[in-house]
Design an enzyme around this catalytic site. Structure first.
Site, PDB file in Angstrom:
ATOM      1  N   LYS A 170       0.790  -1.494  -0.008  1.00 57.77           N
ATOM      2  CA  LYS A 170       0.037   0.031   0.085  1.00 57.77           C
ATOM      3  C   LYS A 170       0.796   1.131  -0.044  1.00 57.77           C
ATOM      4  O   LYS A 170       0.577   2.275  -0.686  1.00 57.77           O
ATOM      5  CB  LYS A 170      -0.858   0.157   1.151  1.00 57.77           C
ATOM      6  CG  LYS A 170      -2.127  -0.715   0.862  1.00 57.77           C
ATOM      7  CD  LYS A 170      -2.625  -1.409   2.495  1.00 57.77           C
ATOM      8  CE  LYS A 170      -3.902  -2.296   2.199  1.00 57.77           C
ATOM      9  NZ  LYS A 170      -4.326  -2.886   3.489  1.00 57.77           N
TER      10      LYS A 170
ATOM     11  N   GLN B  42      -5.060  -1.907   9.708  1.00 56.89           N
ATOM     12  CA  GLN B  42      -4.849  -3.094   9.105  1.00 56.89           C
ATOM     13  C   GLN B  42      -5.325  -4.105   9.799  1.00 56.89           C
ATOM     14  O   GLN B  42      -5.051  -4.270  11.187  1.00 56.89           O
ATOM     15  CB  GLN B  42      -3.194  -3.181   8.767  1.00 56.89           C
ATOM     16  CG  GLN B  42      -3.122  -4.517   7.967  1.00 56.89           C
ATOM     17  CD  GLN B  42      -3.640  -4.650   6.698  1.00 56.89           C
ATOM     18  OE1 GLN B  42      -3.601  -3.367   5.969  1.00 56.89           O
ATOM     19  NE2 GLN B  42      -4.018  -5.554   6.238  1.00 56.89           N
TER      20      GLN B  42
ATOM     21  N   ASP C 270     -11.297   2.405   4.295  1.00 61.34           N
ATOM     22  CA  ASP C 270     -11.871   1.011   4.123  1.00 61.34           C
ATOM     23  C   ASP C 270     -13.527   0.984   4.134  1.00 61.34           C
ATOM     24  O   ASP C 270     -13.971  -0.233   3.785  1.00 61.34           O
ATOM     25  CB  ASP C 270     -11.508   0.274   5.296  1.00 61.34           C
ATOM     26  CG  ASP C 270     -10.252  -0.387   5.110  1.00 61.34           C
ATOM     27  OD1 ASP C 270      -9.990  -0.836   3.751  1.00 61.34           O
ATOM     28  OD2 ASP C 270      -9.494  -0.966   5.863  1.00 61.34           O
TER      29      ASP C 270
END
Ligand code: NDP
Length: 290
Positions: A54, A98, A123
């Site tokens: 990422k 995460q 997200d």
């Protein structure tokens, strides 16, 4: 091979090209660089690889990226304070926690995700964004199902009026996938581990989305000839080989189009994260960015 191969690299490149232009426009118009902060807790090896990928993808497109590494022993309170500080940080437009979290924090996951400001929730897991998606007001949408939609759209595959069957009802893939397809006028069926006679349902699908987490689960007898098959699954076999939830070798002989694993949906997930980061920056600055 009968099926058209839907390779993720072509679609991801297309998305990244438009994100790059959006980043440049945003910098020019606002004098600000879009910024993403990724929090990683503990030493999960797969998570470390995802986070590094990422970070690299952000750098390639000129997005500022910060990786915040926290020890496995961190308390919920310390993590909440870190999130609160990122919520206030004007250089950061997107925050990603995460997953999976270490065992000791697993029960706090919902509370921690809720602590991220909905406008920075790249997200798309915050209940506000989940609710917006469910009520047809797409805001920041989970990256993997958003990537599946992009594949269908960029491949010019009609969604409206089609019967889309999803195997899997998780909050990160199955459920948002269903809402995204409904919003695009598909007739949607969601299947899960308690579904009775799964093959009789999957073999009615014009579009079959598979997100189970079981290697080679979907076989050719479960697929309608000519169907579009999107394989979200990522499974590592004993010999370390990565495979999807679909038995690619046999299903490609009956499907009309199919995504490979690796090289399919996974590449779109990161591209959509970058896209969400710029979208979040634009939203926070209340600008059109053209
Ligand atoms: P979850 O484990 O959260 O959900 C799996 C779903 O599959 C559940 O709804 C479960 O049903 C259903 N399921 C399990 N077994 C069966 C069965 N025998 N028949 C029908 N349904 C079944 O997984 P995720 O949604 O998080 O992920 C799914 C897969 O996608 C994994 O392989 C994951 O690694 C991959 N993934 C890939 C991403 C990418 O970027 N490409 C991103 C995210 C995930 P029930 O609810 O009844 O238990």
């Amino acid at each position: 091979m009968a099926a058209r191969l839907l390779e993720g690299k072509f679609f991801a490149a297309e998305i990244k090209k438009s994100v790059y232009i959006e980043v440049e426009n945003f910098k020019k118009n606002q004098g600000i660089t879009p910024g993403l902060a990724v929090i990683i807790v503990g030493e999960n090896a797969a998570s470390k690889v995802y986070v590094a990928n990422k970070h690299k993808a952000c750098e390639e497109l000129g997005i500022y990226s910060e990786v915040i590494r926290m020890a496995e022993t961190i308390s919920k309170q310390e993590l909440l304070e870190q999130i609160a500080s990122l919520n206030k940080n004007t250089a950061i437009h997107g925050i990603l926690l995460q997953l999976p979290l270490p065992e000791a924090l697993r029960n706090d996951e919902a509370e921690l995700l809720k602590a991220i400001h909905p406008d920075k929730d790249v997200d798309g897991f915050h209940p506000v964004n989940v609710g917006k998606l469910a009520t047809g007001q797409e805001h920041l949408v989970p990256c993997t199902p958003a990537g599946c939609i992009k594949i269908l759209e960029l491949a010019n595959i009609e969604i409206a009026g089609k019967h889309a069957v999803i195997i899997g009802r998780s909050n990160i893939v199955g459920k948002p996938m269903a809402n995204l397809l409904l919003a695009r006028h598909a007739t949607v069926t969601i299947c899960h581990s308690r579904t009775v006679d799964l093959p009789s349902i999957t073999s009615q699908a014009d579009i079959l989305i598979v997100a189970i987490g079981k290697a080679h689960f979907v076989t050719k007898d479960m697929v309608k000839p000519g169907a579009v098959v999107i394989d979200v699954g990522i499974n590592r076999l004993a010999d370390k080989k990565l495979v999807g939830d679909v038995n690619f070798e046999e299903v490609k002989e009956v499907a009309g189009a199919i995504t490979p694993v690796p090289g399919g949906v996974g590449l779109l997930t990161i591209a959509m994260l970058l896209s969400n980061t710029v979208k979040a920056a634009v939203l926070q600055h209340n600008t059109k960015n053209s």
